[in-house]
Write an enzyme that holds these catalytic residues in place. Structure first.
Site, PDB file in Angstrom:
ATOM      1  N   GLN A 112       0.855  -1.190   0.000  1.00 22.57           N
ATOM      2  CA  GLN A 112       0.000   0.000   0.000  1.00 22.57           C
ATOM      3  C   GLN A 112       0.889   1.238   0.000  1.00 22.57           C
ATOM      4  O   GLN A 112       1.646   1.452   0.949  1.00 22.57           O
ATOM      5  CB  GLN A 112      -0.854  -0.036   1.268  1.00 22.57           C
ATOM      6  CG  GLN A 112      -1.766   1.133   1.473  1.00 22.57           C
ATOM      7  CD  GLN A 112      -2.026   1.361   2.946  1.00 22.57           C
ATOM      8  OE1 GLN A 112      -1.111   1.328   3.765  1.00 22.57           O
ATOM      9  NE2 GLN A 112      -3.269   1.582   3.300  1.00 22.57           N
ATOM     10  N   SER A 115       1.611   6.666   2.311  1.00 24.69           N
ATOM     11  CA  SER A 115       2.414   7.656   3.043  1.00 24.69           C
ATOM     12  C   SER A 115       3.533   8.224   2.187  1.00 24.69           C
ATOM     13  O   SER A 115       4.133   7.520   1.369  1.00 24.69           O
ATOM     14  CB  SER A 115       3.059   7.017   4.276  1.00 24.69           C
ATOM     15  OG  SER A 115       2.084   6.461   5.092  1.00 24.69           O
ATOM     16  N   SER A 147       5.370  -1.007   3.559  1.00 20.34           N
ATOM     17  CA  SER A 147       5.612  -2.378   4.025  1.00 20.34           C
ATOM     18  C   SER A 147       5.498  -3.345   2.862  1.00 20.34           C
ATOM     19  O   SER A 147       4.608  -3.210   2.025  1.00 20.34           O
ATOM     20  CB  SER A 147       4.572  -2.785   5.079  1.00 20.34           C
ATOM     21  OG  SER A 147       4.513  -1.848   6.107  1.00 20.34           O
ATOM     22  N   GLU A 230      -8.275  -1.502   6.859  1.00 23.24           N
ATOM     23  CA  GLU A 230      -6.963  -1.646   7.515  1.00 23.24           C
ATOM     24  C   GLU A 230      -7.126  -1.666   9.039  1.00 23.24           C
ATOM     25  O   GLU A 230      -6.523  -2.481   9.724  1.00 23.24           O
ATOM     26  CB  GLU A 230      -6.048  -0.495   7.095  1.00 23.24           C
ATOM     27  CG  GLU A 230      -4.720  -0.484   7.834  1.00 23.24           C
ATOM     28  CD  GLU A 230      -3.692   0.453   7.202  1.00 23.24           C
ATOM     29  OE1 GLU A 230      -4.028   1.172   6.246  1.00 23.24           O
ATOM     30  OE2 GLU A 230      -2.549   0.452   7.677  1.00 23.24           O
ATOM     31  N   GLU A 357      -2.919   9.361  18.047  1.00 23.68           N
ATOM     32  CA  GLU A 357      -3.492  10.721  18.090  1.00 23.68           C
ATOM     33  C   GLU A 357      -4.544  10.888  16.993  1.00 23.68           C
ATOM     34  O   GLU A 357      -5.605  11.476  17.208  1.00 23.68           O
ATOM     35  CB  GLU A 357      -2.395  11.786  17.884  1.00 23.68           C
ATOM     36  CG  GLU A 357      -1.412  11.943  19.043  1.00 23.68           C
ATOM     37  CD  GLU A 357      -0.334  10.866  19.054  1.00 23.68           C
ATOM     38  OE1 GLU A 357      -0.216  10.115  18.061  1.00 23.68           O
ATOM     39  OE2 GLU A 357       0.387  10.750  20.063  1.00 23.68           O
TER      40      GLU A 357
HETATM   41  C1  FAD Z   1       5.560  -0.456  10.932  1.00 28.44           C
HETATM   42  C2  FAD Z   1       4.961   0.563   9.996  1.00 28.44           C
HETATM   43  C3  FAD Z   1       4.455   0.139   8.780  1.00 28.44           C
HETATM   44  C4  FAD Z   1       3.896   1.073   7.895  1.00 28.44           C
HETATM   45  N1  FAD Z   1       3.439   0.613   6.687  1.00 28.44           N
HETATM   46  C5  FAD Z   1       2.925   1.482   5.794  1.00 28.44           C
HETATM   47  C6  FAD Z   1       2.497   1.028   4.506  1.00 28.44           C
HETATM   48  O1  FAD Z   1       2.589  -0.159   4.167  1.00 28.44           O
HETATM   49  N2  FAD Z   1       2.009   1.929   3.620  1.00 28.44           N
HETATM   50  C7  FAD Z   1       1.884   3.253   3.948  1.00 28.44           C
HETATM   51  O2  FAD Z   1       1.389   4.011   3.118  1.00 28.44           O
HETATM   52  N3  FAD Z   1       2.291   3.724   5.157  1.00 28.44           N
HETATM   53  C8  FAD Z   1       2.806   2.866   6.085  1.00 28.44           C
HETATM   54  N4  FAD Z   1       3.238   3.319   7.319  1.00 28.44           N
HETATM   55  C9  FAD Z   1       3.192   4.754   7.585  1.00 28.44           C
HETATM   56  C10 FAD Z   1       2.181   5.177   8.612  1.00 28.44           C
HETATM   57  O3  FAD Z   1       0.870   5.111   8.111  1.00 28.44           O
HETATM   58  C11 FAD Z   1       2.565   6.612   9.041  1.00 28.44           C
HETATM   59  O4  FAD Z   1       3.820   6.510   9.717  1.00 28.44           O
HETATM   60  C12 FAD Z   1       1.556   7.235   9.971  1.00 28.44           C
HETATM   61  O5  FAD Z   1       0.352   7.487   9.288  1.00 28.44           O
HETATM   62  C13 FAD Z   1       2.076   8.545  10.597  1.00 28.44           C
HETATM   63  O6  FAD Z   1       2.547   9.415   9.620  1.00 28.44           O
HETATM   64  P1  FAD Z   1       4.013  10.082   9.750  1.00 28.44           P
HETATM   65  O7  FAD Z   1       4.975   8.980  10.071  1.00 28.44           O
HETATM   66  O8  FAD Z   1       4.236  10.900   8.518  1.00 28.44           O
HETATM   67  O9  FAD Z   1       3.931  11.028  11.023  1.00 28.44           O
HETATM   68  P2  FAD Z   1       3.412  12.540  11.067  1.00 28.44           P
HETATM   69  O10 FAD Z   1       2.122  12.637  10.311  1.00 28.44           O
HETATM   70  O11 FAD Z   1       4.532  13.425  10.680  1.00 28.44           O
HETATM   71  O12 FAD Z   1       3.095  12.682  12.605  1.00 28.44           O
HETATM   72  C14 FAD Z   1       4.122  12.901  13.581  1.00 28.44           C
HETATM   73  C15 FAD Z   1       3.440  12.966  14.957  1.00 28.44           C
HETATM   74  O13 FAD Z   1       2.522  14.072  14.984  1.00 28.44           O
HETATM   75  C16 FAD Z   1       1.220  13.624  15.359  1.00 28.44           C
HETATM   76  N5  FAD Z   1       0.211  14.359  14.595  1.00 28.44           N
HETATM   77  C17 FAD Z   1       0.214  14.613  13.263  1.00 28.44           C
HETATM   78  N6  FAD Z   1      -0.891  15.295  12.915  1.00 28.44           N
HETATM   79  C18 FAD Z   1      -1.606  15.458  14.048  1.00 28.44           C
HETATM   80  C19 FAD Z   1      -2.840  16.085  14.347  1.00 28.44           C
HETATM   81  N7  FAD Z   1      -3.569  16.683  13.389  1.00 28.44           N
HETATM   82  N8  FAD Z   1      -3.280  16.059  15.628  1.00 28.44           N
HETATM   83  C20 FAD Z   1      -2.559  15.469  16.617  1.00 28.44           C
HETATM   84  N9  FAD Z   1      -1.369  14.856  16.401  1.00 28.44           N
HETATM   85  C21 FAD Z   1      -0.904  14.858  15.143  1.00 28.44           C
HETATM   86  C22 FAD Z   1       1.182  12.156  14.967  1.00 28.44           C
HETATM   87  O14 FAD Z   1       0.227  11.444  15.718  1.00 28.44           O
HETATM   88  C23 FAD Z   1       2.614  11.719  15.296  1.00 28.44           C
HETATM   89  O15 FAD Z   1       2.745  11.431  16.660  1.00 28.44           O
HETATM   90  C24 FAD Z   1       3.812   2.432   8.233  1.00 28.44           C
HETATM   91  C25 FAD Z   1       4.321   2.869   9.475  1.00 28.44           C
HETATM   92  C26 FAD Z   1       4.894   1.947  10.336  1.00 28.44           C
HETATM   93  C27 FAD Z   1       5.419   2.432  11.659  1.00 28.44           C
END
Ligand code: FAD
Length: 390
Positions: A112, A115, A147, A230, A357
């Site tokens: 998928q 991100s 992933s 999901e 969050e």
């Molecule tokens: C093991 C693992 C597997 C994954 N696999 C996939 C995959 O297969 N495909 C894919 O597309 N993605 C995947 N992801 C990505 C995952 O969906 C994102 O890491 C997640 O959605 C958070 O986005 P970010 O890492 O950009 O953090 P950010 O969006 O930058 O957030 C950083 C922090 O700020 C907080 N935050 C952000 N916005 C807000 C808000 N409006 N209010 C309050 N708090 C907020 C978040 O909660 C977090 O703590 C994976 C992640 C992990 C850890």
């Protein structure tokens, strides 16, 4: 009827399921094909697309039996739990015919691609771009945390197809052949030492017209649907009984190490027990309702949150029971490396699939009807959004 099915499943698993975790994807694929041939893959999916056409009762009966074995289902989780159900909801008959059977047999593994480096929690801010070209499309951009991209044959990708409309409306979902020219996958190593996700670069990748899933410009709705599947998949994913951070394994270890009587350990274990039961019951209820025609929608966030909370409490209990051996251990302590890996793995459950969050925000906005977070650029064309920090 279900008893017959359950007995057949038990007998087949007894004769065919692995006893030890399967490390190689090629062996996992072989097992998945055998599972399909035996009639136990896609239990509730339509027969015409390779499923078994059975009911939720049979699916649950199989899952209950299967839990006793370390089935190599991980490579297929995204396809079978998220992308397959989305294609069943929105795919054309041709897409369903083309993709679902190979997905069920493990012949084609999916990933998928949502991100991006600047669009994780805020997926609607994505900048990967797809433009029309002749009858098809050309896609450019970068994805991250993908992933299973290191071995997937296919991916579901979100791209911006119209920057001149508000950000949620100009997105389209496509299926992309990961073997296409212009797709580059760069593995990332996580803190457990494993490679479980990747950066994916899409450089002028050509897609045919029939790669669109749902409507052009309807990608946000398709994404919300897939994220709904999901959350249910993540929350329903039950850890095998011998998972080092399960209540059963932790309480056995506490007894083995002579700390079961310790008050702190006792309290931690009780918390894990409660959280495990809560997560299981909530997931079972949401999953059951969803398959009986009442999609969990934003309520699915409660299941995802419960799974994240369990991971946190279980990690605390691992630290309590294992003590220093969860960080550094003497050679020959067989349990310690698995405990350390469980500790390091725990935070990912609260991030993957949308952070805690974000789940709380969804529950606040869409289940409880609390005031929404201000979004001044929600109705502005994406191309006119404010960027930068100045
Ligand atoms: C093991 C693992 C597997 C994954 N696999 C996939 C995959 O297969 N495909 C894919 O597309 N993605 C995947 N992801 C990505 C995952 O969906 C994102 O890491 C997640 O959605 C958070 O986005 P970010 O890492 O950009 O953090 P950010 O969006 O930058 O957030 C950083 C922090 O700020 C907080 N935050 C952000 N916005 C807000 C808000 N409006 N209010 C309050 N708090 C907020 C978040 O909660 C977090 O703590 C994976 C992640 C992990 C850890």
């Amino acid at each position: 009827m279900t008893e017959d099915f359950s007995a057949r499943a038990a007998a087949w698993l007894e004769g065919n399921a692995p006893r030890e975790p399967v490390a190689k994807t090629v062996e996992a694929r072989r097992f998945q094909a055998a599972l399909h041939d035996a009639g136990f893959a896609g239990i509730t999916w339509p027969v015409e697309y390779g499923g078994q056409g059975l009911t939720e009762a049979e699916r649950r009966a199989f899952d209950e039996r299967a839990r006793r074995f370390p089935l190599p289902s991980d490579p297929f989780l995204i396809g079978l739990g998220m992308i397959g159900p989305t294609l069943l909801d929105l795919g054309t008959p041709e897409q369903k015919r083309r993709f679902l059977r190979p997905m069920l047999r493990g012949d084609e593994i999916w990933c998928q691609l949502f991100s991006e480096p600047g669009a994780g929690s805020d997926v609607a801010g994505l900048t990967t771009r797809a433009r029309r070209d002749g009858g098809g499309w050309v896609i450019d951009g970068q994805k991250v945390w993908t992933s299973r991209a290191e071995y997937a044959e296919w991916g579901a990708v979100l791209a911006r197809t119209d920057p001149d409309v508000p950000r949620h409306r100009g997105i389209t979902m496509f299926v992309v052949d990961m073997r296409s020219r212009g797709v580059r996958v760069r593995p990332l190593r996580d803190m457990t030492g494993a490679i479980r996700f990747n950066e994916v670069f899409l450089d002028a990748v050509r897609l045919p017209a029939d790669a669109v899933v749902g409507a052009v410009g309807g990608g946000w709705d398709a994404a919300v649907r897939m994220l709904g599947h999901e959350r249910i998949t993540i929350s329903e994913r039950r850890r095998p009984r011998d998972h080092p951070a399960s209540y059963a394994a932790l309480s056995a270890l506490a007894r083995e190490r002579g700390v079961a009587g310790d008050r702190h350990v006792h309290l931690r274990l009780a918390e894990v027990y409660r959280a495990e039961r809560l997560a299981e019951l909530l997931a079972a209820r949401l999953g059951q309702e969803a398959r009986h025609g009442r999609p969990a929608g934003p309520r699915g966030s409660a299941g995802k949150l419960a799974a994240g909370r369990l991971a946190r409490l279980a990690a605390d209990a691992v630290a309590e029971v294992a003590g220093p051996a969860g960080l550094a251990w003497v050679p020959g302590d067989a349990a310690a490396p698995r405990l350390a890996a469980a500790l390091l793995d725990a935070p990912s459950a609260r991030i993957a699939g949308g952070t805690d969050e974000i789940q709380r925000q969804i529950i606040g906005d869409r289940v409880l009807g609390l005031p929404r977070e201000p979004a001044p650029d929600r109705d502005l064309p994406f191309s006119r959004r404010a960027t930068g920090t100045g």
